[in-house]
Write a protein that holds these residues in place. Structure first.
Motif: not given
Length: 311
Positions: A168-170, A176-178, A184-185, A189-190
């Motif tokens: 989804v577009v979160g 900025f993109c940290d 979290k978006l 599996d992270t």
């Protein structure tokens, strides 16, 4: 690795969630950005134009100034553009690109500070062997090693992020993109990403810091052994600018990434990251120009020379 994301862009929360504060913060961050670029460009030009500053310490300082400009440019320019256009989005590719350069330049700052601490250690603890140990070839190799290691770390995190799916577009709770807000978006599996953040991030953060601490422990003991009146103060004065920069850099860095979970909030994360990515690069030229007599003299000669040419 194949890009598995079905999302083409993300929303960036920005520096503030209150629209009435956006223009004020835009002006503030634009001024800080321009001051940072001007100050660091002057540092690089002063070092390049003054033969007295063609030494290892100032060679690394010029590279630190370049890394500071890269760090603030990789984060603030997109935020300023979004505020000006009222579009708080960033493309998926742009997010990964921003993450790569932010990690690379941030890590370069840390490594350059460690190398500069080692340079001061050699100059004070082994002054008779300084020219032999810190010869030009060694300095270039140390600099190349810093660039290679930081690029490997940044590329590893970026490629691992590219493996993940975003269903989804979160909204990224940052300006900025940290890594952590983007993770979290993800709907994948992270675990591997989080493991690498802990392993590589901890190493890149702590290893240079430990090297700096060890270098200054040896420097302090060497200064305490100086018997000449005022000799210890004169020796330590060559480290004062670097030590101030280290305190500002790691103070803001630790507050941004090592705060206890109980006190972490989105607003505090953004404020700490702004200190680390914006305020610290802006302060470094002031610290070196105000506390370093050689740098102050080189800047005066540079500006005086340009004033003569313009007249």
């Amino acid at each position: 690795m194949e890009n598995q994301s079905s999302v083409s862009e993300f929303f960036l929360q920005g520096i503030s969630g209150f629209p009435e504060q956006q223009q004020l913060l835009y002006g503030l961050f634009l001024c800080m950005y321009l001051v940072t670029l001007t100050g660091n460009v002057l540092i690089i030009m002063a070092i390049g134009s003054d033969p007295h500053l063609h030494t290892p310490m100032y060679f690394f300082l010029a590279n630190l100034s370049f890394a500071d400009m890269g760090l603030i440019s990789s984060t603030v320019t997109k935020m300023l553009f979004n505020v000006q256009t009222q579009r708080h989005t960033i493309s998926y590719t742009g997010c990964l690109t921003q993450m790569y350069f932010f990690l690379m330049f941030g890590d370069l700052d840390s490594f350059f500070l460690a190398v500069m601490a080692y340079d001061r250690y050699v100059a004070i603890c082994h002054p008779l062997h300084y020219s032999t140990i810190m010869r030009a070839r060694v300095c270039v190799l140390m600099l190349a090693l810093c660039w290679v290691l930081t690029n490997i770390v940044a590329l590893t995190h970026t490629l691992l992020m590219a493996r993940l799916s975003f269903c989804v577009v979160g909204e990224i709770a940052h300006f900025f993109c940290d890594i952590t807000p983007v993770l979290k978006l993800s709907c994948s599996d992270t675990y591997v990403n989080e493991l690498m953040v802990f392993a590589l991030g901890g190493t890149v953060l702590m290893l240079p810091f430990i090297c700096i601490v060890i270098s200054y422990i040896h420097i302090v003991f060497a200064i305490l052994r100086v018997r000449t009146p005022g000799g210890g103060t004169k020796a330590f004065s060559t480290c004062s600018s670097h030590l101030c920069v280290v305190c500002v850099f790691y103070g803001t860095l630790f507050s941004a990434y090592l705060s206890p979970p109980s006190v972490v909030s989105t607003e505090k994360d953004i404020a700490a990251a702004a200190m680390y990515t914006v305020v610290t690069p802006m302060l470094n030229p002031f610290i070196y120009s105000l506390r370093n007599k050689d740098m102050k003299g080189a800047l005066k000669r540079l500006l005086f020379h340009r004033r003569i040419l313009s007249s």
